[in-house]
Design an enzyme around this catalytic site. Structure first.
Site, mmCIF file in Angstrom:
data_model
loop_
_atom_site.group_PDB
_atom_site.id
_atom_site.type_symbol
_atom_site.label_atom_id
_atom_site.label_comp_id
_atom_site.label_asym_id
_atom_site.label_seq_id
_atom_site.Cartn_x
_atom_site.Cartn_y
_atom_site.Cartn_z
ATOM 1 N N CYS A 29 11.904 0.392 7.639
ATOM 2 C CA CYS A 29 12.074 -0.839 7.545
ATOM 3 C C CYS A 29 11.472 -1.389 6.480
ATOM 4 C CB CYS A 29 11.454 -1.660 9.004
ATOM 5 S SG CYS A 29 12.098 -1.075 10.450
ATOM 6 N N ASP A 452 -23.741 1.260 -16.589
ATOM 7 C CA ASP A 452 -24.447 0.375 -17.316
ATOM 8 C C ASP A 452 -25.911 -0.057 -17.257
ATOM 9 O OD1 ASP A 452 -24.724 -1.616 -19.831
ATOM 10 O OD2 ASP A 452 -24.404 -3.199 -17.998
#
Length: 786
Positions: A29, A452
């Site tokens: 579908c 970082d």
């Protein structure tokens, strides 16, 4: 169906529109809807979410075109539910469709049981009840009522699919039921027409009839669909929980021309506009993102930042939709509402993620696209082979019907989206937003994580520990005031820390600044206007000073001493008139490691992940942090520009590593984009968040571990679902065809085959729902950013 909606304007290019879609039941579908929408002029991309019963479309078509395309494909955009709308409207659409479907299934199942139970008792009595023509006629009448009543939904769906050149689950059910019922009717009518009915007492026998098979198929399929629908409702629990944080009405304050006290009006949230004032009393949730104009109260913001302690709010404080006013009354000026709020963006991220397909689902999608035609072919082959081997026509038909009804494309279609829906929803509840199934799969495969430093592994709120000046006309305080004025517009944590450290809060504003420019990974430049001639100021790292033509060596010894102590040295230089840029001082800042960072790094390394620190800070500072976290110094690399970070990530990828990059700043954005998975902290810059695949919405570094744990468990659930769905069909279809009957005597009846098919979808959804109990493995609460 004819559609004649009113005219509508086209979407802006690159905008997206969400359509609620009714009638979808399996992967076939969704492919039909996607193909239909993809053929509409102006559509760039269409994604269909089977779980949320929606389609999201990008491009510039009109809404009317999209609705017409969906309708012509055999599905429905409910007339009472407008396309688009915010998350509340979409959730209402989903709940309305689910309620209608549940009511229709309940009705059809009750009717099928009431009419079909006598047929099942007679058909499965196996000689305990003498079969008479009257019982056969009664079974024919009752089964016809079941087939044409509750069974009509499958014939209607199969016909709609056939008209558009497609097949789906309804096709298999309709063919199976139709074959069993029509064969039985033909046999019974032929028996009566031949006159044999009058001779049953004299040795004549009724032909083989399969009315009970047709009824059993429908009863079990409807029962399974009811269970599946009930289970699937929980797949959207995360969205419901988020939407439930926002009230649907607000108290708007309307100024009175004659009375200084504003009057209160209860209004829908959708009617609020920026600049409106709303009053929020104790115990109520704030309906909008806004700014407090009057009043004081503690506000519970745990839904956003995970903090158990409420935050105090007073005039000029910012507040978010969905947070709870604890003990005071606040008058809030509306800034944004609905999907534009932080909560709205979070809900939108969850919905987008749910509709995004993981690469692991591509095989399932390819199989699902040809699954029903293959099953139809196998059923026909089964029928022909049994007839060729001399089996009775009734037995061959029984095998044909059993093959049709045991096959289950729904389990294949739900295997991935169900797990993605629950996984992304659970992550959202735990404060982690992901872009979708593809991100989840990539996240589950991550074996290397690059962090970082500043604001990620450290608190992000550094403090000035030392100011050194070599300028003849400025002492340390004056130099700090100058640097603070320049950094007042900076987004970098070091720049903000310098601005906060100014001895006199008013002094930065007393210095006029023009031409401010940030150099990601390096520093900032600006022009300062004081009593004398303008000065060009540069603030940044030693490497940045060199790029600006300034030699920082005069203060290198001081910088080295600070770095060895874990502090970051920031150099300051100035240029007056046509003179060269000259070094005038240095500021040392220390950013303490987060309390949870060492434990997090240890946990991640214990899973086999390779950990790296990529920082623009000095090598000595980064090395000090690495030692604190228990990392080898080789894993910590400092002095990196944004392009250097990208190169380091690319080098790891060249070694075959799957890399996640975790950062929060402008200088991390390129590396976030380079990595397979970019993860941004919510307190970081907008650019970092926009570039990232994952946003740690509650701001805690532990979200990194949470994301990995849930992603890996989600991928495992997806694989389990796919293995189960494939194995079920690979083993079930041959069993239904009678392949093993010669060796084992095992043969499935159509009734048991339909029950197995119904329960296969329920098992896939139930397995996915196990993800709701995943805790993410977080050990420490996220820190406050106050």
């Amino acid at each position: 169906m004819t559609v004649a909606p009113p005219r509508s304007e086209p979407l802006a290019r690159d905008a997206s529109l969400v359509l609620p879609i009714d009638g979808m039941s399996c992967a076939a579908c969704t492919r039909q809807v996607e193909r239909a929408l993809g053929r509409v002029t102006g559509v760039d991309k269409a994604e269909v979410d089977l779980v949320g019963r929606t389609a999201r479309v990008w491009g510039s078509p009109t809404r009317d075109q999209l609705v017409l395309a969906v309708t012509n494909a055999g599905f429905e955009v409910p007339a009472d539910l407008a396309p688009g709308g915010d998350a509340v409207a979409r959730l209402s659409a989903l709940e309305a469709m689910e309620a209608r479907e549940a009511a229709a299934l309940d009705r059809d199942l009750k009717v099928a049981l009431a009419l079909g139970l006598p047929v099942l008792v007679v058909g499965m009595a196996h000689g305990l009840l003498p079969m008479t023509l009257a019982l056969a006629l009664a079974s024919a009448v009752l089964s016809t009522a079941v087939v044409l009543g509750p069974g009509r939904r499958y014939f209607k769906g199969a016909w709609a699919a056939l008209r558009h050149g497609a097949t789906d689950m309804a096709t298999l059910v309709a063919l199976g039921v139709g074959a069993a019922w029509s064969y039985s009717m033909v046999q019974l009518v032929a028996f009566i027409a031949s006159g044999q009915g009058a001779h049953l007492e004299h040795g004549a026998h009724l032909p083989d009839l399969y009315f009970e098979a047709a009824v059993a198929i429908l009863v079990f399929v409807l029962f399974g669909k009811k269970l599946e629908t009930r289970a699937r409702r929980h797949l959207s629990d995360a969205t419901r929980a988020l939407v439930g944080l926002v009230p649907d009405r607000a108290t708007r304050l309307v100024p009175s021309e004659v009375d200084p006290v504003a009057t209160e009006h209860e209004v829908p949230i959708a009617s609020l506009r920026p600049g409106d004032l709303v009053r929020v009393r104790p115990g109520a949730r704030i309906p909008v993102d806004g700014v407090v104009r009057s009043g004081t109260s503690a506000v519970d913001e745990s839904s956003f930042n995970g903090e158990s302690m409420p935050a105090d709010k007073a005039a000029l404080a910012t507040v978010r939709a969905g947070t709870l006013v604890v003990d005071g009354t606040l008058d809030v000026e509306v800034v944004t509402r609905g999907e534009a709020t932080a909560l709205g963006r979070m809900i939108d991220a969850v919905e987008r993620a749910r509709g995004d397909k993981a690469p692991v689902a591509r095989l399932a999608d390819r199989v699902a696209s040809v699954f029903v035609p293959i099953v139809l072919g196998l059923a026909v082959v089964t029928l022909i082979v049994h007839l060729a081997l001399g089996a009775a026509a009734s037995h061959a038909l029984e095998r044909f019907v059993t093959v049709l009804v045991i096959a289950c494309p729904c389990a294949l279609g739900l295997a991935t989206p169900a797990a993605v829906a629950v996984g992304t929803g659970r992550l959202a509840e735990l404060g982690v937003l992901v872009r979708g199934g593809a991100t989840l799969e990539a996240l589950a495969r991550v074996d290397t994580i690059c962090f970082d430093k500043t604001g990620t592994l450290t608190s992000g709120t550094p403090r000035v520990v030392e100011t050194v000046t070599i300028a003849p006309d400025r002492d340390a305080d004056a130099l700090l005031a100058l640097a603070a004025a320049v950094e007042a517009g900076s987004e970098h944590p070091l720049g903000r820390a310098i601005a906060r450290a100014c001895p006199s809060p008013a002094s930065p504003g007393a210095i006029a600044i023009t031409g401010f420019q940030a150099h990601p990974g390096g520093g900032v430049t600006a022009t300062v206007h004081e009593a004398d001639a303008p000065e060009e100021i540069a603030i940044g790292s030693a490497a940045f000073m060199l790029t600006q033509g300034c030699d920082p060596s005069a203060l290198e010894a001081t910088a080295t001493r600070l770095a060895a102590d874990g502090a970051t040295p920031v150099f300051i230089a100035r240029r007056m008139a046509t003179a060269p840029l000259t070094l005038v001082g240095l500021i040392g800042l220390r950013d303490e490691p987060l309390p949870e960072a060492a434990a997090l790094v240890a946990d991640l390394r214990a899973t086999g992940a390779e950990i790296h620190i990529l920082s623009g800070d000095r090598v000595a500072v980064v090395a000090t942090l690495a030692r604190h976290l228990g990392l080898p110094e080789a894993s910590a690399q400092g002095g990196l520009s944004p392009t250097d970070k990208v190169a380091r990530v690319a080098a790891l990828q060249a070694r075959g590593r799957v890399v996640a990059m975790v950062g929060d700043g402008v200088n991390d954005a390129a590396a976030l984009a380079q990595a397979e998975v970019g993860m941004a902290l919510a307190h970081g810059t907008d650019l970092a968040a926009k570039t990232a695949d994952v946003v740690l919405a509650k701001g805690g570094l532990d979200g990194t571990r949470t994301a990995l744990v849930v992603a890996r468990k989600t991928l495992r659930i997806i694989r389990e679902n796919l293995v189960w769905a494939f194995l079920y069909n690979v083993l079930g279809i041959p069993l239904a065809a009678g392949v093993f009957a010669g060796w084992t005597g095992w043969e499935l009846s159509p009734a048991f085959a339909s029950l197995a098919m119904a329960l296969s979808s329920v098992s896939v959804v139930g397995n996915a729902l196990r993800l709701r109990r995943v805790d993410g493995g977080a050990r420490t609460p996220p820190r406050s950013r106050a």
